[in-house]
Design a protein around this motif. Structure first.
Motif, PDB file in Angstrom:
ATOM      1  N   ALA A  77       0.832  -1.200   0.000  1.00 28.82           N
ATOM      2  CA  ALA A  77       0.000   0.000   0.000  1.00 28.82           C
ATOM      3  C   ALA A  77       0.869   1.254   0.000  1.00 28.82           C
ATOM      4  O   ALA A  77       0.577   2.226  -0.714  1.00 28.82           O
ATOM      5  N   GLU A  78       1.936   1.241   0.783  1.00 29.29           N
ATOM      6  CA  GLU A  78       2.842   2.389   0.841  1.00 29.29           C
ATOM      7  C   GLU A  78       3.523   2.649  -0.503  1.00 29.29           C
ATOM      8  O   GLU A  78       3.912   3.779  -0.791  1.00 29.29           O
ATOM      9  N   HIS A  79       3.685   1.596  -1.299  1.00 29.40           N
ATOM     10  CA  HIS A  79       4.360   1.718  -2.592  1.00 29.40           C
ATOM     11  C   HIS A  79       3.395   1.809  -3.772  1.00 29.40           C
ATOM     12  O   HIS A  79       3.809   1.733  -4.935  1.00 29.40           O
ATOM     13  N   GLY A  80       2.118   1.962  -3.495  1.00 26.00           N
ATOM     14  CA  GLY A  80       1.141   2.201  -4.563  1.00 26.00           C
ATOM     15  C   GLY A  80       0.753   0.989  -5.374  1.00 26.00           C
ATOM     16  O   GLY A  80       0.450   1.103  -6.566  1.00 26.00           O
ATOM     17  N   ALA A  81       0.736  -0.182  -4.743  1.00 19.83           N
ATOM     18  CA  ALA A  81       0.364  -1.409  -5.453  1.00 19.83           C
ATOM     19  C   ALA A  81      -1.096  -1.366  -5.876  1.00 19.83           C
ATOM     20  O   ALA A  81      -1.939  -0.760  -5.229  1.00 19.83           O
ATOM     21  N   SER A  82      -1.354  -2.069  -6.968  1.00 20.96           N
ATOM     22  CA  SER A  82      -2.747  -2.232  -7.401  1.00 20.96           C
ATOM     23  C   SER A  82      -3.096  -3.705  -7.380  1.00 20.96           C
ATOM     24  O   SER A  82      -2.273  -4.537  -7.202  1.00 20.96           O
TER      25      SER A  82
END
Length: 82
Positions: A77-82
């Protein structure tokens, strides 16, 4: 969402690009080392795939795997995963 399949927790994450995926993997490596629980993973460009299981418990899913999966989710989540 993590799924349990063939005695392992599995999940695939996608990131905006390779650089972000690699930064995520670096963060996961530090967390895995802290927990002394190291995942099987693979990376192709923007995609990182995991299989978590505990060798010491006969290659089955344990609380250790769930704990690491929760940490991986936070980092994703912190790294912008989808």
């Amino acid at each position: 969402m993590w799924t349990e399949h063939d005695n392992a927790l599995t999940r695939t994450f996608r990131f905006p690009d390779f650089k972000v995926a690699f930064a995520f993997m670096t963060a996961v490596a530090a967390e895995a080392e802290r927990q002394n629980h190291h995942p099987w993973w693979s990376n192709v460009y923007d995609t990182v795939e995991f299989r978590l299981y505990t060798h010491d418990a006969g290659n089955t899913v344990t609380k250790r795997d769930h704990r690491l999966a929760e940490a991986i989710d936070r980092l994703a989540a912190e790294h912008g995963a989808s």
